[in-house]
Design an enzyme around this catalytic site. Sequence first.
Site, mmCIF file in Angstrom:
data_model
loop_
_atom_site.group_PDB
_atom_site.id
_atom_site.type_symbol
_atom_site.label_atom_id
_atom_site.label_comp_id
_atom_site.label_asym_id
_atom_site.label_seq_id
_atom_site.Cartn_x
_atom_site.Cartn_y
_atom_site.Cartn_z
ATOM 1 N N GLU A 175 108.871 -7.102 71.458
ATOM 2 C CA GLU A 175 109.288 -5.739 71.807
ATOM 3 C C GLU A 175 110.590 -5.800 72.613
ATOM 4 O OE1 GLU A 175 107.349 -1.746 73.853
ATOM 5 O OE2 GLU A 175 106.384 -3.685 74.118
ATOM 6 N N ARG A 227 94.542 -17.558 70.133
ATOM 7 C CA ARG A 227 93.292 -17.039 69.579
ATOM 8 C C ARG A 227 93.121 -17.396 68.109
ATOM 9 N NH1 ARG A 227 94.536 -13.019 73.646
ATOM 10 N NH2 ARG A 227 95.934 -11.996 72.166
#
Lengths: 239, 184
Positions: free
Chosen positions: A163, A126
């Site tokens: 994560e 993006r």
Amino acid sequence: MFPFSSSASAPLAHSLRLPSPSPLPPRTPPSHLYRLGLPNFRRRLLLLRSVSTAVRAMASEGGEDPRLPRIASTIRVIPDFPKPGIMFQDITTLLLDHEAFRHTIDMFVERYRDKRITVVAGIEARGFIFGPPIALAIGCKFVPMRKPKKLPGEVISEEYSLEYGTDIMEMHVGAVQPGDRALVIDDLIATGGTLAAAIRLLERVGAEVVECACVIELPELQGYQRLGGKPLFVLVKAA
Amino acid sequence: MAVCEDKEQDPRIRRIASSIRVVPDFPKKGIMFQDITTLLLDPKAFKDTADLFVERYTGKGISVVAGVEARGFIFGPPIALAIGAKFIPLRKPRKLPGEVISENYVLEYGTDCLQMHVDAVQPGERALVVDDLIATGGTLCAAISLLERAGAEVVECACVIELPELKGREKLNGKPLYILMESH
């Protein structure tokens, strides 16, 4: 609601590995929707339709840039993507609004056109949407920062924490020179891990990272603290 | 890199062509990979590339520019912004967060899938599909299908580079293709 700019705390030494981000906290819909006393399915429907519910533009002394409310209102929030508990900030709806997209680019260009930026580094994928229009407007190079094995030439790689586990970001050797002044672009900053990897890659080849710029920040994740002391500029903060 | 013989020799195209780097044996032996990242390092070449497309599509009633992930994301948005159209990313599976429609397409070995958000395009809209390069045409064919299934009219496909020997042009459901240069 002016664009928000913040400086991080004292810069980290380059040799320090950035700490692993804590697991993302479970996300719940904004509290005012619970107060309406609606059943679950209707609350989720309101979330899907109400593009501005969980997104608020930054306040600043001095007045509000009139373009920001429109930009903020075009961002769609998708609950439970990519997994339960995450409220995903979807910029594809911003891209469907030509004026909002133009305003977004204009606000970045106005900030950076007189900062002697020589390279805009956009993070896959993006960052590839927002970076090139900025680079074209200010007349500088665009460098794609990519996932592994996408760039065809010789690359340098930087590992960064997710994560769970790690990922790798790559940049072409020779794309950036010592002394280049760089702007790093992505649509959103969450934990800051991706931006931090981009900063490290650029600094390893001798560039100066002037600033990181994103459309959206998730301030609860405190990503701005992981940017090695580099400043962060965002248009919109999401609750 | 051959500049198309049937094009007027726009002086900008020579510079664009010379800025593209060929990387041998990527992603596998025998492939001569057309690397547009070096074009992006030349601000004038990149601006000229965008301008050539914008000049062609301004005033044609195009309301949608669809870019194919990921290099179509680099060339599509500047065109969309300049001609006043919306930009739609066409993505690999599981990247788009909302409800999607999917189109499978054939690779050299196996298949892949391209997705578009439902409601990104309205019926009757005039669309342009953008990617950096057309090879076999499989990806562009899938992109055209997605847009047509949503009721849009695909006006043209636009790429910087064509590999004409792979005959991708024939896979575009009769849609025209516009390119800046060929590579043999």
